[in-house]
Design a protein around this motif. Structure first.
Motif, PDB file in Angstrom:
ATOM      1  N   GLU A   1      48.268  36.533  56.091  1.00  0.00           N
ATOM      2  CA  GLU A   1      47.148  36.764  55.177  1.00  0.00           C
ATOM      3  C   GLU A   1      45.953  37.256  55.973  1.00  0.00           C
ATOM      4  O   GLU A   1      45.838  36.992  57.165  1.00  0.00           O
ATOM      5  N   GLN A   2      45.108  37.999  55.299  1.00  0.00           N
ATOM      6  CA  GLN A   2      43.926  38.563  55.951  1.00  0.00           C
ATOM      7  C   GLN A   2      42.813  38.724  54.934  1.00  0.00           C
ATOM      8  O   GLN A   2      43.050  39.191  53.817  1.00  0.00           O
ATOM      9  N   GLN A   3      41.629  38.302  55.345  1.00  0.00           N
ATOM     10  CA  GLN A   3      40.460  38.476  54.491  1.00  0.00           C
ATOM     11  C   GLN A   3      39.870  39.866  54.738  1.00  0.00           C
ATOM     12  O   GLN A   3      39.625  40.240  55.880  1.00  0.00           O
ATOM     13  N   LEU A   4      39.698  40.633  53.673  1.00  0.00           N
ATOM     14  CA  LEU A   4      39.083  41.962  53.793  1.00  0.00           C
ATOM     15  C   LEU A   4      37.725  41.912  53.088  1.00  0.00           C
ATOM     16  O   LEU A   4      37.634  41.463  51.949  1.00  0.00           O
ATOM     17  N   ASN A   5      36.707  42.371  53.776  1.00  0.00           N
ATOM     18  CA  ASN A   5      35.368  42.341  53.177  1.00  0.00           C
ATOM     19  C   ASN A   5      35.112  43.645  52.436  1.00  0.00           C
ATOM     20  O   ASN A   5      34.372  44.512  52.890  1.00  0.00           O
TER      21      ASN A   5
END
Length: 154
Positions: free
Chosen positions: A8-12
């Motif tokens: 998982e990865q948080q994208l701004n």
């Protein structure tokens, strides 16, 4: 033997920006290490849709090019899509991409279920290099996406 890779990865960024980027097959080569010689052969510049087939060549081992055909088996606009290998190096490959908007932008989740051909030999290959190779591809992808979506200069 079925394996699972989860990331998982948080994208701004907004869900629209994330969706626009990931739903274009041609952006895949931007987030794949150059050593894989990943080339999208399909000409279509359309966003993905259910039933769409995408052809690639990729050189996962020793620089030997292999054909890879995936079919987009499920699409829920701005939420998720799945690409499923129709022909290629895996016995089974199912990649579920999910996008979940939150206060910081979009949480992107990747779940890949895969199986290698050749039974026992496939297990050995997985231990020796396939698992590590996939990890490296997703690590590379993480860095590129972090750079692209999270390193905005204000």
């Amino acid at each position: 033997m079925m394996y699972r890779l989860y990331r998982e990865q948080q994208l701004n960024c907004t869900i629209e920006t994330a969706w626009e980027f990931f739903s274009s097959p041609h952006n895949l080569s931007q987030i794949t290490p150059q050593s894989m010689n990943f080339v999208v052969l399909s000409e279509s510049s359309d966003a993905i849709s259910e039933g769409m087939e995408i052809d690639y060549t990729v050189s996962p081992v020793l620089g030997i090019p292999m054909k890879w055909k995936t079919v987009i088996s499920q699409v829920e606009d701005y939420k998720s899509f799945t690409d499923f290998q129709k022909e290629g190096p895996y016995k089974h490959w199912n990649h579920f991409h999910e996008f979940i908007p939150n206060d910081h932008g979009v949480l992107m989740q990747d779940t890949v279920d895969y199986e290698l051909p050749m039974g026992f030999l496939g297990k050995i290959a997985h231990q020796l290099f396939v698992k590590e190779k996939l990890k490296n591809i997703f690590d590379f992808r993480y860095r590129v996406l972090h750079q692209r979506f999270n390193n905005k200069h204000h």
